[in-house]
Motif scaffolding. Structure first.
Motif, PDB file in Angstrom:
ATOM      1  N   PRO A 397      30.906  17.564  53.846  1.00  0.00           N
ATOM      2  CA  PRO A 397      32.240  17.619  54.466  1.00  0.00           C
ATOM      3  C   PRO A 397      33.357  17.863  53.467  1.00  0.00           C
ATOM      4  CG  PRO A 397      30.973  15.799  55.376  1.00  0.00           C
ATOM      5  CD  PRO A 397      30.186  16.329  54.229  1.00  0.00           C
ATOM      6  N   ALA A 398      33.219  17.333  52.240  1.00  0.00           N
ATOM      7  CA  ALA A 398      34.252  17.535  51.228  1.00  0.00           C
ATOM      8  C   ALA A 398      34.328  19.010  50.814  1.00  0.00           C
ATOM      9  CB  ALA A 398      33.964  16.651  50.009  1.00  0.00           C
ATOM     10  N   VAL A 399      33.167  19.618  50.626  1.00  0.00           N
ATOM     11  CA  VAL A 399      33.153  21.038  50.247  1.00  0.00           C
ATOM     12  C   VAL A 399      33.723  21.892  51.373  1.00  0.00           C
ATOM     13  CG1 VAL A 399      31.658  22.986  49.704  1.00  0.00           C
ATOM     14  CG2 VAL A 399      31.257  20.760  48.628  1.00  0.00           C
ATOM     15  N   LEU A 400      33.324  21.605  52.612  1.00  0.00           N
ATOM     16  CA  LEU A 400      33.837  22.381  53.751  1.00  0.00           C
ATOM     17  C   LEU A 400      35.338  22.187  53.917  1.00  0.00           C
ATOM     18  CD1 LEU A 400      31.012  21.798  56.387  1.00  0.00           C
ATOM     19  CD2 LEU A 400      31.403  23.817  54.956  1.00  0.00           C
ATOM     20  N   ALA A 401      35.817  20.949  53.663  1.00  0.00           N
ATOM     21  CA  ALA A 401      37.258  20.694  53.786  1.00  0.00           C
ATOM     22  C   ALA A 401      38.047  21.477  52.755  1.00  0.00           C
ATOM     23  CB  ALA A 401      37.527  19.193  53.632  1.00  0.00           C
ATOM     24  N   SER A 402      37.484  21.692  51.579  1.00  0.00           N
ATOM     25  CA  SER A 402      38.202  22.433  50.536  1.00  0.00           C
ATOM     26  C   SER A 402      38.200  23.929  50.800  1.00  0.00           C
ATOM     27  CB  SER A 402      37.570  22.151  49.174  1.00  0.00           C
ATOM     28  OG  SER A 402      36.258  22.677  49.105  1.00  0.00           O
ATOM     29  N   ARG A 403      37.347  24.378  51.757  1.00  0.00           N
ATOM     30  CA  ARG A 403      37.264  25.815  52.037  1.00  0.00           C
ATOM     31  C   ARG A 403      37.887  26.185  53.386  1.00  0.00           C
ATOM     32  NH1 ARG A 403      30.919  26.969  50.404  1.00  0.00           N
ATOM     33  NH2 ARG A 403      31.106  26.475  48.172  1.00  0.00           N
ATOM     34  N   GLN A 404      38.561  25.251  54.048  1.00  0.00           N
ATOM     35  CA  GLN A 404      39.087  25.525  55.384  1.00  0.00           C
ATOM     36  C   GLN A 404      40.228  26.541  55.333  1.00  0.00           C
ATOM     37  OE1 GLN A 404      40.603  21.864  56.964  1.00  0.00           O
ATOM     38  NE2 GLN A 404      42.074  21.547  55.337  1.00  0.00           N
ATOM     39  N   ASP A 405      40.437  27.198  56.468  1.00  0.00           N
ATOM     40  CA  ASP A 405      41.509  28.187  56.609  1.00  0.00           C
ATOM     41  C   ASP A 405      42.819  27.434  56.801  1.00  0.00           C
ATOM     42  OD1 ASP A 405      43.318  30.136  57.357  1.00  0.00           O
ATOM     43  OD2 ASP A 405      41.860  31.230  58.576  1.00  0.00           O
ATOM     44  N   VAL A 406      43.665  27.431  55.751  1.00  0.00           N
ATOM     45  CA  VAL A 406      44.892  26.630  55.765  1.00  0.00           C
ATOM     46  C   VAL A 406      45.830  27.097  56.875  1.00  0.00           C
ATOM     47  CG1 VAL A 406      46.928  25.961  54.433  1.00  0.00           C
ATOM     48  CG2 VAL A 406      44.692  26.149  53.307  1.00  0.00           C
ATOM     49  N   VAL A 407      45.980  28.406  57.041  1.00  0.00           N
ATOM     50  CA  VAL A 407      46.898  28.942  58.050  1.00  0.00           C
ATOM     51  C   VAL A 407      46.453  28.526  59.456  1.00  0.00           C
ATOM     52  CG1 VAL A 407      47.856  31.046  59.069  1.00  0.00           C
ATOM     53  CG2 VAL A 407      47.537  30.884  56.579  1.00  0.00           C
ATOM     54  N   ALA A 408      45.136  28.623  59.715  1.00  0.00           N
ATOM     55  CA  ALA A 408      44.624  28.260  61.037  1.00  0.00           C
ATOM     56  C   ALA A 408      44.826  26.779  61.315  1.00  0.00           C
ATOM     57  CB  ALA A 408      43.143  28.617  61.129  1.00  0.00           C
ATOM     58  N   VAL A 409      44.614  25.966  60.320  1.00  0.00           N
ATOM     59  CA  VAL A 409      44.763  24.526  60.518  1.00  0.00           C
ATOM     60  C   VAL A 409      46.211  24.171  60.777  1.00  0.00           C
ATOM     61  CG1 VAL A 409      44.548  22.273  59.404  1.00  0.00           C
ATOM     62  CG2 VAL A 409      42.702  23.953  59.202  1.00  0.00           C
ATOM     63  N   LEU A 410      47.162  24.733  59.978  1.00  0.00           N
ATOM     64  CA  LEU A 410      48.580  24.423  60.156  1.00  0.00           C
ATOM     65  C   LEU A 410      49.101  24.964  61.482  1.00  0.00           C
ATOM     66  CD1 LEU A 410      49.962  24.992  56.546  1.00  0.00           C
ATOM     67  CD2 LEU A 410      49.486  22.824  57.706  1.00  0.00           C
ATOM     68  N   ALA A 411      48.428  26.002  62.011  1.00  0.00           N
ATOM     69  CA  ALA A 411      48.836  26.557  63.310  1.00  0.00           C
ATOM     70  C   ALA A 411      48.249  25.758  64.475  1.00  0.00           C
ATOM     71  CB  ALA A 411      48.396  28.020  63.411  1.00  0.00           C
ATOM     72  N   GLY A 412      47.412  24.742  64.149  1.00  0.00           N
ATOM     73  CA  GLY A 412      46.839  23.895  65.193  1.00  0.00           C
ATOM     74  C   GLY A 412      45.493  24.359  65.685  1.00  0.00           C
TER      75      GLY A 412
END
Length: 878
Positions: A397-412
């Motif tokens: 989960p830590a590795v996946l969290a560091s690779r997440q799409d920042v724009v998609a997450v901030l857009a909800g």
């Protein structure tokens, strides 16, 4: 170091606050880590407590003395370990020595006072017969004997006409003031004056075995074969032990056992004998890896959901200039906080549980445990194991969290990364490697079990990597399923980060249970198929090993204690004159017998067959009785081997020790009827007529009593004690056919229980975490018209998906090593010319049905009944 602490200070603070904010999820993770730590801690403490180490056993072995010296009547110079109970002494020298005297031993110990001690196992005469008992003769009033017994009532003996007994003998009817008869062999202790019981005392070694103790001479024990002394003096050093070894004495020294000499001063050969079993280390490593993998998979979904809850905070961190390493550190800090808490809680609860279970476990042991033993170094390693498992569970989960799409997450929107295409390929390769290792181990003539066990690791890892592909296949075929199942399957596939560890944890649990279950069931199948009956079921055989036996008195004891049974006196030829009788058959007769449970390989009868004789058909039994009545002997052949009636040669021989060859005493040729046996055999090889025995120059004698009419277990115990009362060497065996070992049944129940608990725990955890993560989706369903019970249906369906897919995968993968291990486990090359046997394969279908069908359905019902049906409406953007 300071930079490292600075880098981790903020993530650890955030992890602590996140745990306090989401207490339910934090407690779930702590429980996941604490439970295996608790189990290992409890088992380790109980094992260490039950295992009495050398220093812990000193008082019960030698009382308050400084050493226990043992010498045999004839001996050689020897070499021993510092603790003589560890390893075996090595005799060095060809010269036979006379046992050293007390004066010689004392002179080598600076004139220390020696107190003689005698131990043996004998028979206590009871009203019903005799029971075996541990016996000790020593001056219990001497201060050096303190610690050998524990007085519970009455007083200690003061003369050789007095003894103390323990509660086990009190239960047999002995009280203070009673006289006690004790036998070593067939002689009653004390002659006409039997010792008087003056008190009750428990042995500090034996807990529930009958025990009697008194001064020298009270029980008639002798020291002709071995003499032992308690040493009252100064500490006995290692050089003193070595000097006594040169005289052939074995020494247990308090000072040496508590403070062993360095390895360089010990005897090399003895040290090698008492070393650690090297084959145990790979097994322990395998168990550790599998348990670690299981804990990581169980805790993984919780950290995945935690990382999901933190994804917006992590995205803001990255958007503000944070690095991927800092994002990983935030998630891993949660593992450090929760894993450390779980490890500490697990160790503390394990210590408490071990203390509670100690008296329960003590009740199953015949010897006393040592003091409550807390192996702090072991527990530190167990706590580190718990922390490591939490850290590894959070790694993905830590590795996946560091690779997440920042724009998609901030857009909800969800920021899940697409599934890797290399993982299924690697999983297939690992699974193939595991299958190959299992096949290789199955084909090995010996030692293949270890290869199969280690082959299970790549097989399980390969299965874990294949879980996303399996979820994808199931999701593609979910179009025709009902709404709740369709939604659950597709949601599980869409959120693989939390679903894959949950499915893999269930699969790994089921794989281990199935593999062990198939191995245990197949082992029991082999025991059942290769079991050889002595006589027909329900028939008892009374034998006496000291001749001449009092057969009339033994028969009377059986008929007195078990009225209604029928007792048949069986005659045969014995080896009382040092000779033995053999029957020569035609070539290819194929007779195999491991011996006769009826008292002799060659029986004698003038017509009737022994009751309960196995291996003969009814027609052949009638032929045998007809032949014996007509004066023809009966000779048995191998299963299905028919030999024409004719003659048989019977030889009476003896073994000549000087030439090392058999010497023929008599040889006769007799008319014989040959009859085949239908089963493997443990009965006589032939039945001669009385006239045939006379031609050999042998007088038939009673070799056993055959009891028919049915003896239950309680009657068998009563008859056994009564027989011992007539003849200590007599005993009864009642054939009851193959009886499954209780240990195997308990092991199967434990496996099913453990597998069920882990499956329920893993499935319930993953399901409730998934429902918590999917609250926005479920709220949207409610907003578009879904009924309140839809949430319950989705919750139950999700549990069914996780448990069902995991159990099916686990059963398939677990069957690979389970089936493979049956080859080395249940195959044997054969014995006595009988040819190889096995392998025996037995699949526990009921256990598989419970794991694959019943438990997933039960979990789904539990989840459906306990899930909330109404949620507040929320909006969602993805």
């Amino acid at each position: 170091m300071s930079r490292l602490l600075t880098a981790w200070r903020l993530p650890l603070r955030l992890a602590r606050r996140d745990a306090m904010r989401h207490r339910a999820r934090a407690l779930l993770v702590v429980a996941m880590i604490a439970l295996p730590v608790l189990a290992v801690t409890t088992a380790d403490v109980l094992i260490q407590t039950a295992t009495v180490s050398g220093p812990e056993s000193v008082d019960r072995r030698m009382g308050a003395s400084q050493a226990l010296v043992s010498v045999s009547a004839e001996t050689n110079p020897l070499q021993q370990a510092p603790d003589p109970d560890v390893g075996y002494p090595v005799f060095s020298g060809d010269t036979t020595l006379t046992a050293p005297s007390a004066e010689q031993v004392s002179s080598l110990l600076d004139g220390a006072r020696l107190v003689e001690l005698r131990r043996t196992v004998g028979q206590v005469v009871t009203e019903a017969g005799r029971v075996g008992a541990q016996a000790l003769e020593v001056d219990l009033a001497d201060p050096v004997a303190d610690g050998l017994v524990r007085l519970t009532s009455g007083r200690l003996p003061r003369s050789d006409g007095e003894v103390v007994v323990n509660d086990a003998l009190v239960a047999d009817g002995f009280r203070v003031g009673d006289r006690l008869g004790f036998e070593v062999g067939s002689e009653v202790a004390g002659g006409a004056t039997e010792p008087v019981v003056v008190g009750t005392a428990e042995s500090t070694t034996y807990r529930d075995l009958p025990f009697v103790a008194g001064p020298l001479g009270s029980l008639g024990l002798d020291s002709d074969e071995q003499t032992q002394w308690l040493v009252d003096g100064g500490p006995v050093t290692w050089p003193s032990v070595q000097r006594l070894n040169e005289l052939g004495a074995l020494v247990a020294s308090r000072a040496v056992i508590e403070d062993p000499p360095p390895a360089s001063e010990q005897y090399a050969e003895v040290r090698a004998q008492s070393g650690t079993d090297e084959g145990l280390l790979p097994v322990l490593a395998l168990i550790t890896v599998m348990v670690l993998l299981e804990v990581v998979l169980l805790a993984g979904p919780a950290f995945a959901v935690g990382a999901r809850a933190q994804q917006r905070s992590l995205a803001l961190m990255v958007a503000s200039g944070g690095t991927p390493a800092q994002s990983r550190r935030v998630v891993l800090a949660g593992a450090v906080v929760l894993g450390g808490t779980g490890a500490v809680v697990g160790v503390l609860l394990g210590l408490g549980l071990a203390r509670l279970l100690q008296p329960v476990l003590q009740g199953f042991s015949q010897t006393w445990f040592g003091p409550f033993d807390v192996p702090w170094l072991h527990l530190l390693a167990v706590a580190a194991f718990g922390l490591l498992s939490a850290f590894l569970a959070a790694a993905v989960p830590a590795v996946l969290a560091s690779r997440q799409d920042v724009v998609a997450v901030l857009a909800g929107r969800r920021g899940d990364a697409p599934a890797s295409r290399r993982s299924p390929v690697l999983g297939a390769v690992l699974l193939a490697a595991g299958i190959g290792a299992s096949a290789y181990g199955a084909l090995q003539p010996s030692g293949g079990e270890l290869a199969i066990a280690f082959g299970a690791i790549p097989a399980v890892l390969g299965m874990i990597l294949l879980v996303p592909a399996v979820l994808s296949l199931v999701a593609r075929g979910a179009g025709r399923l009902p709404l709740t199942l369709r939604y659950a399957v597709r949601d599980a596939h869409r959120h693989r980060t939390r679903t894959v560890p949950a499915v893999a944890a269930v699969a790994a649990t089921v794989a281990g249970v199935v593999a062990l279950g198939i191995g245990l069931s197949s082992d029991q199948r082999e025991a059942e198929e290769t079991y050889v009956s002595s006589v027909a079921d329900g028939v008892g055989v009374v034998r006496a090993y000291e001749q001449p036996a009092r057969w009339d008195a033994l028969r009377g004891a059986v008929e007195r204690e078990a009225p209604g049974v029928q007792v048949v006196v069986q005659q045969g030829l014995t080896d009382s004159d040092g000779g033995y009788t053999s029957v020569q058959r035609p070539e290819g007769a194929g007779f195999i017998s491991a011996g006769s449970a009826l008292g002799s390989m060659v029986l004698v009868s003038d017509g009737p067959l022994p009751p309960g004789l196995v291996g003969l058909s009814d027609a052949d039994a009638r032929r045998a009785e007809q032949a014996l009545g007509d004066g023809r002997s009966v000779v048995f052949t191998g299963p299905g081997v028919r030999v024409d009636d004719g003659e048989a040669t019977v030889v009476r021989s003896t073994f000549d020790e000087q030439t090392g060859q058999d010497q023929t005493l008599a040889r006769v040729t007799l008319p014989a009827t040959y009859l085949p046996l239908s089963d493997p055999y443990d009965g006589p090889s032939a039945i001669l007529t009385p006239a045939a025995a006379a031609e050999l120059g042998q007088e038939p004698s009673v070799v056993s009593l055959l009891v028919t009419g049915g003896l239950d277990g309680d009657q068998e115990d009563t008859v056994q004690e009564a027989l011992k009362g007539v003849d200590p060497s007599a005993s009864i065996y009642v054939e009851r056919g193959f009886q499954p070992e209780s240990d195997a049944l308990i092991a199967q129940l434990v496996l099913l229980g453990l597998g069920g608990v882990l499956m329920l725990g893993g499935t319930l955890t993953a399901t409730f975490l998934a429902l918590s993560d999917a609250r926005p989706d479920l709220a949207t369903l409610a907003a578009v018209g879904a009924s309140p019970r839809t949430r319950r249906g989705v919750a139950a369906a999700y549990a069914l998906v996780v448990g069902g897919i995991g159990s099916v995968l686990g059963a398939l993968v677990g069957s690979i090593p389970g089936v493979a291990v049956t080859w080395p486990l249940t195959s044997s090359p054969g014995f006595g010319g009988g040819g190889p046997t096995g392998p025996f394969l037995d699949v526990p279908w009921l256990m598989l049905l419970a794991l694959v069908v019943a438990l997933p359905v039960l979990t789904a019902l539990v989840v459906g009944a306990s899930a909330r049906s109404r949620l507040p409406l929320v909006s969602r953007l993805d």
